[in-house]
Design a protein around this motif. Structure first.
Motif, PDB file in Angstrom:
ATOM      1  N   HIS A 217      -4.674   2.683   3.935  1.00  6.71           N
ATOM      2  CA  HIS A 217      -4.663   4.093   4.316  1.00  6.71           C
ATOM      3  C   HIS A 217      -3.214   4.459   4.619  1.00  6.71           C
ATOM      4  O   HIS A 217      -2.662   4.052   5.642  1.00  6.71           O
ATOM      5  CB  HIS A 217      -5.521   4.329   5.563  1.00  6.71           C
ATOM      6  CG  HIS A 217      -6.993   4.267   5.327  1.00  6.71           C
ATOM      7  ND1 HIS A 217      -7.905   4.943   6.094  1.00  6.71           N
ATOM      8  CD2 HIS A 217      -7.724   3.607   4.382  1.00  6.71           C
ATOM      9  CE1 HIS A 217      -9.135   4.705   5.659  1.00  6.71           C
ATOM     10  NE2 HIS A 217      -9.047   3.883   4.622  1.00  6.71           N
ATOM     11  N   HIS A 218      -2.592   5.205   3.723  1.00  6.78           N
ATOM     12  CA  HIS A 218      -1.168   5.486   3.865  1.00  6.78           C
ATOM     13  C   HIS A 218      -0.935   6.716   4.729  1.00  6.78           C
ATOM     14  O   HIS A 218      -1.797   7.580   4.872  1.00  6.78           O
ATOM     15  CB  HIS A 218      -0.523   5.687   2.498  1.00  6.78           C
ATOM     16  CG  HIS A 218      -1.231   6.699   1.651  1.00  6.78           C
ATOM     17  ND1 HIS A 218      -2.340   6.397   0.896  1.00  6.78           N
ATOM     18  CD2 HIS A 218      -0.995   8.018   1.447  1.00  6.78           C
ATOM     19  CE1 HIS A 218      -2.768   7.478   0.269  1.00  6.78           C
ATOM     20  NE2 HIS A 218      -1.966   8.480   0.586  1.00  6.78           N
ATOM     21  N   GLU A 219       0.239   6.764   5.313  1.00  3.08           N
ATOM     22  CA  GLU A 219       0.620   7.889   6.161  1.00  3.08           C
ATOM     23  C   GLU A 219       2.133   7.930   6.274  1.00  3.08           C
ATOM     24  O   GLU A 219       2.823   6.997   5.849  1.00  3.08           O
ATOM     25  CB  GLU A 219       0.001   7.752   7.554  1.00  3.08           C
ATOM     26  CG  GLU A 219       0.408   6.470   8.269  1.00  3.08           C
ATOM     27  CD  GLU A 219      -0.277   6.298   9.609  1.00  3.08           C
ATOM     28  OE1 GLU A 219      -0.123   7.214  10.446  1.00  3.08           O
ATOM     29  OE2 GLU A 219      -0.947   5.276   9.809  1.00  3.08           O
ATOM     30  N   LYS A 220       2.638   9.012   6.845  1.00  4.59           N
ATOM     31  CA  LYS A 220       4.062   9.106   7.161  1.00  4.59           C
ATOM     32  C   LYS A 220       4.231   9.094   8.663  1.00  4.59           C
ATOM     33  O   LYS A 220       3.441   9.683   9.398  1.00  4.59           O
ATOM     34  CB  LYS A 220       4.665  10.385   6.572  1.00  4.59           C
ATOM     35  CG  LYS A 220       4.959  10.289   5.088  1.00  4.59           C
ATOM     36  CD  LYS A 220       5.813  11.447   4.622  1.00  4.59           C
ATOM     37  CE  LYS A 220       6.202  11.254   3.158  1.00  4.59           C
ATOM     38  NZ  LYS A 220       7.071  12.358   2.673  1.00  4.59           N
ATOM     39  N   THR A 221       5.259   8.413   9.108  1.00  6.75           N
ATOM     40  CA  THR A 221       5.557   8.358  10.532  1.00  6.75           C
ATOM     41  C   THR A 221       6.283   9.623  10.968  1.00  6.75           C
ATOM     42  O   THR A 221       6.696  10.441  10.142  1.00  6.75           O
ATOM     43  CB  THR A 221       6.414   7.128  10.866  1.00  6.75           C
ATOM     44  OG1 THR A 221       7.658   7.235  10.161  1.00  6.75           O
ATOM     45  CG2 THR A 221       5.711   5.842  10.434  1.00  6.75           C
ATOM     46  N   ASN A 222       6.456   9.777  12.278  1.00  5.50           N
ATOM     47  CA  ASN A 222       7.111  10.976  12.806  1.00  5.50           C
ATOM     48  C   ASN A 222       8.556  11.134  12.340  1.00  5.50           C
ATOM     49  O   ASN A 222       9.082  12.238  12.280  1.00  5.50           O
ATOM     50  CB  ASN A 222       7.069  10.969  14.335  1.00  5.50           C
ATOM     51  CG  ASN A 222       5.658  11.149  14.867  1.00  5.50           C
ATOM     52  OD1 ASN A 222       4.824  11.773  14.204  1.00  5.50           O
ATOM     53  ND2 ASN A 222       5.381  10.616  16.052  1.00  5.50           N
ATOM     54  N   ASP A 223       9.188  10.008  11.985  1.00  6.70           N
ATOM     55  CA  ASP A 223      10.577  10.083  11.514  1.00  6.70           C
ATOM     56  C   ASP A 223      10.669  10.083   9.986  1.00  6.70           C
ATOM     57  O   ASP A 223      11.734   9.864   9.412  1.00  6.70           O
ATOM     58  CB  ASP A 223      11.405   8.932  12.092  1.00  6.70           C
ATOM     59  CG  ASP A 223      10.846   7.564  11.730  1.00  6.70           C
ATOM     60  OD1 ASP A 223       9.759   7.505  11.105  1.00  6.70           O
ATOM     61  OD2 ASP A 223      11.491   6.553  12.066  1.00  6.70           O
TER      62      ASP A 223
ATOM     63  N   GLN B  10       9.224   8.069   7.715  1.00  2.17           N
ATOM     64  CA  GLN B  10       9.079   6.801   7.013  1.00  2.17           C
ATOM     65  C   GLN B  10       7.642   6.639   6.500  1.00  2.17           C
ATOM     66  O   GLN B  10       6.712   7.313   6.951  1.00  2.17           O
ATOM     67  CB  GLN B  10       9.434   5.637   7.950  1.00  2.17           C
ATOM     68  CG  GLN B  10      10.867   5.640   8.433  1.00  2.17           C
ATOM     69  CD  GLN B  10      11.863   5.437   7.318  1.00  2.17           C
ATOM     70  OE1 GLN B  10      11.773   4.486   6.562  1.00  2.17           O
ATOM     71  NE2 GLN B  10      12.824   6.340   7.203  1.00  2.17           N
ATOM     72  N   GLN B  11       7.485   5.711   5.550  1.00  3.75           N
ATOM     73  CA  GLN B  11       6.151   5.415   5.025  1.00  3.75           C
ATOM     74  C   GLN B  11       5.498   4.318   5.862  1.00  3.75           C
ATOM     75  O   GLN B  11       6.162   3.380   6.307  1.00  3.75           O
ATOM     76  CB  GLN B  11       6.245   4.957   3.564  1.00  3.75           C
ATOM     77  CG  GLN B  11       6.855   5.980   2.629  1.00  3.75           C
ATOM     78  CD  GLN B  11       5.952   7.176   2.398  1.00  3.75           C
ATOM     79  OE1 GLN B  11       4.737   7.077   2.522  1.00  3.75           O
ATOM     80  NE2 GLN B  11       6.549   8.310   2.063  1.00  3.75           N
ATOM     81  N   ALA B  12       4.178   4.452   6.041  1.00  7.96           N
ATOM     82  CA  ALA B  12       3.440   3.447   6.807  1.00  7.96           C
ATOM     83  C   ALA B  12       2.042   3.297   6.226  1.00  7.96           C
ATOM     84  O   ALA B  12       1.584   4.140   5.443  1.00  7.96           O
ATOM     85  CB  ALA B  12       3.355   3.851   8.282  1.00  7.96           C
ATOM     86  N   THR B  13       1.367   2.226   6.613  1.00  7.92           N
ATOM     87  CA  THR B  13      -0.003   2.022   6.175  1.00  7.92           C
ATOM     88  C   THR B  13      -0.782   1.265   7.234  1.00  7.92           C
ATOM     89  O   THR B  13      -0.212   0.467   7.992  1.00  7.92           O
ATOM     90  CB  THR B  13      -0.068   1.250   4.845  1.00  7.92           C
ATOM     91  OG1 THR B  13      -1.436   1.147   4.420  1.00  7.92           O
ATOM     92  CG2 THR B  13       0.464  -0.171   4.996  1.00  7.92           C
ATOM     93  N   THR B  14      -2.074   1.521   7.272  1.00  8.43           N
ATOM     94  CA  THR B  14      -3.015   0.695   8.023  1.00  8.43           C
ATOM     95  C   THR B  14      -4.039   0.181   7.020  1.00  8.43           C
ATOM     96  O   THR B  14      -4.555   0.947   6.200  1.00  8.43           O
ATOM     97  CB  THR B  14      -3.730   1.499   9.123  1.00  8.43           C
ATOM     98  OG1 THR B  14      -2.748   2.069   9.994  1.00  8.43           O
ATOM     99  CG2 THR B  14      -4.661   0.605   9.933  1.00  8.43           C
ATOM    100  N   VAL B  15      -4.304  -1.115   7.061  1.00  9.13           N
ATOM    101  CA  VAL B  15      -5.210  -1.731   6.096  1.00  9.13           C
ATOM    102  C   VAL B  15      -6.599  -1.869   6.715  1.00  9.13           C
ATOM    103  O   VAL B  15      -6.741  -2.388   7.828  1.00  9.13           O
ATOM    104  CB  VAL B  15      -4.669  -3.106   5.656  1.00  9.13           C
ATOM    105  CG1 VAL B  15      -5.670  -3.816   4.753  1.00  9.13           C
ATOM    106  CG2 VAL B  15      -3.341  -2.939   4.950  1.00  9.13           C
ATOM    107  N   TYR B  16      -7.608  -1.403   5.988  1.00  8.50           N
ATOM    108  CA  TYR B  16      -8.991  -1.465   6.443  1.00  8.50           C
ATOM    109  C   TYR B  16      -9.828  -2.313   5.493  1.00  8.50           C
ATOM    110  O   TYR B  16      -9.522  -2.405   4.295  1.00  8.50           O
ATOM    111  CB  TYR B  16      -9.592  -0.057   6.509  1.00  8.50           C
ATOM    112  CG  TYR B  16      -8.989   0.814   7.594  1.00  8.50           C
ATOM    113  CD1 TYR B  16      -9.550   0.857   8.866  1.00  8.50           C
ATOM    114  CD2 TYR B  16      -7.865   1.588   7.340  1.00  8.50           C
ATOM    115  CE1 TYR B  16      -9.000   1.663   9.857  1.00  8.50           C
ATOM    116  CE2 TYR B  16      -7.308   2.391   8.323  1.00  8.50           C
ATOM    117  CZ  TYR B  16      -7.882   2.419   9.577  1.00  8.50           C
ATOM    118  OH  TYR B  16      -7.339   3.212  10.552  1.00  8.50           O
ATOM    119  N   LYS B  17     -10.893  -2.883   6.030  1.00 12.59           N
ATOM    120  CA  LYS B  17     -11.808  -3.684   5.224  1.00 12.59           C
ATOM    121  C   LYS B  17     -12.972  -2.808   4.752  1.00 12.59           C
ATOM    122  O   LYS B  17     -13.609  -2.120   5.541  1.00 12.59           O
ATOM    123  CB  LYS B  17     -12.339  -4.872   6.028  1.00 12.59           C
ATOM    124  CG  LYS B  17     -13.107  -5.890   5.189  1.00 12.59           C
ATOM    125  CD  LYS B  17     -13.517  -7.093   6.040  1.00 12.59           C
ATOM    126  CE  LYS B  17     -14.225  -8.147   5.213  1.00 12.59           C
ATOM    127  NZ  LYS B  17     -14.637  -9.313   6.046  1.00 12.59           N
TER     128      LYS B  17
END
Length: 330
Positions: free
Chosen positions: A300-306, A308-315
């Protein structure tokens, strides 16, 4: 768990703690495939002059050779032991040049009365997976499959197929060389073992993530949705790994050419006009990993407040019916 973040490879444990990283890439590191038998990570690596390539160089404030090069990046996972390891270290990373992709990217062809660039809409490579020979139950050899990025241009007619190349892992390992970004090498196989076409309809930049699932024997392909109104424009397709490649005719360069084709799984939603099968699934374009038991890790991709690119991985559990592709595990 390994993540590619465009210009770096990141290695973490499953609690989210940083173990190591490989940095210094001035190209686009895309999809990854992991071989647990050899602790090797394969990635698609692009150096090109289009908007994506120029954007990466501008953001990083760096320059590459300005040459067009597409590689398979081959990382030794056992040697990634600390943050900030140099991509130029041959013990950590070697690269394999893909001439077939470069030739299609650079090609100028006729479409009607116009000259267009990039044969088959080739924008480079992204989706990558390790898996068995498609449609051959007797063979137990593992191959590397590499999918083209496909430009989503809605005015051209030759970009409605996904293109997937098949390579021998043994041959790739023999031709891999150290990455020197200022002086790129051209060491790699002259041709792939096979070149497959999959009719999905238009997408934006082709297969973003390609994953072989040993539980079903199929290949899962997550894309950015296309924009041509005549297609259903699904975001997830499943390639039937049990059906042998067929022979079809497509048009390229104002000519009818014969190519090898793969079949989509006859499940999920069905485009009423085209018969194309697939699913509308929000996630997967930035990370899709089969665990081999009916479950997947999905980004699950997202952008941080600054910014940058980020992700959280889910099952997730694979369902594959007309209403649901996956369901989130508790």
């Amino acid at each position: 768990i390994y993540f590619s973040f465009t210009d770096k490879l990141v290695k973490m444990d499953l609690s989210g703690n940083l173990v190591g990283s490989v940095t210094g890439l001035v190209g686009h590191l895309g999809d990854l495939a992991f071989d647990p038998e050899t602790n090797t990570i394969y990635g698609s690596l692009e150096y090109k002059d289009d908007a994506v390539g120029k954007g990466i160089s501008k953001i990083l404030g760096l320059k590459n050779s300005n040459d067009i090069n597409f590689y398979i990046a081959v990382f030794d996972g056992s040697r990634i032991i600390r943050p900030g390891m140099d991509a130029g270290d041959a013990d950590v990373l070697k690269t394999v040049y893909l001439k077939e992709v470069v030739d299609d990217y650079k090609a100028e062809i006729r479409e009607g009365d116009s000259i267009v660039a990039h044969r088959f809409g080739c924008s480079g490579i992204d989706g990558i997976a390790l898996g068995p020979s498609i449609g051959d139950k007797k063979e137990h050899v593992k191959y590397l499959y590499v999918a083209y990025g496909i430009y989503g241009n809605t005015t051209r007619k030759d970009n409605d197929h996904q293109v997937i190349l098949k390579y021998s892992i043994t041959n790739l390992s023999k031709t891999g060389q150290k990455l020197i970004q200022e002086n790129p090498h051209h060491s790699g196989p002259e041709k792939p073992l096979a070149k497959y076409f999959v009719k999905t309809g238009n997408t934006n930049y082709g297969i973003q993530n390609l994953a072989y699932d040993s539980h079903t024997g199929n290949f899962f392909a997550a894309v950015y949705k296309g924009s041509k109104s005549q297609f259903p424009n699904y975001s997830l397709f499943v390639i039937d790994g049990h059906k042998k490649p067929g022979n079809v005719e497509i048009t390229s360069d104002n000519k009818i050419i014969k190519v090898k084709s793969l079949s989509l799984l006859q499940a999920g939603l069905r485009g009423p006009e085209t018969g194309i099968r697939g699913w509308n699934f929000e996630w997967g374009s930035t990370g899709l990993c089969s665990l081999g038991d009916g479950f997947f890790y999905i980004s699950h991709h997202e952008k941080t407040n600054d910014g940058q690119q980020a992700t959280t991985v889910y099952k997730y559990k694979w369902i594959g019916d007309a209403d649901r592709a996956f369901v989130l595990e508790d």
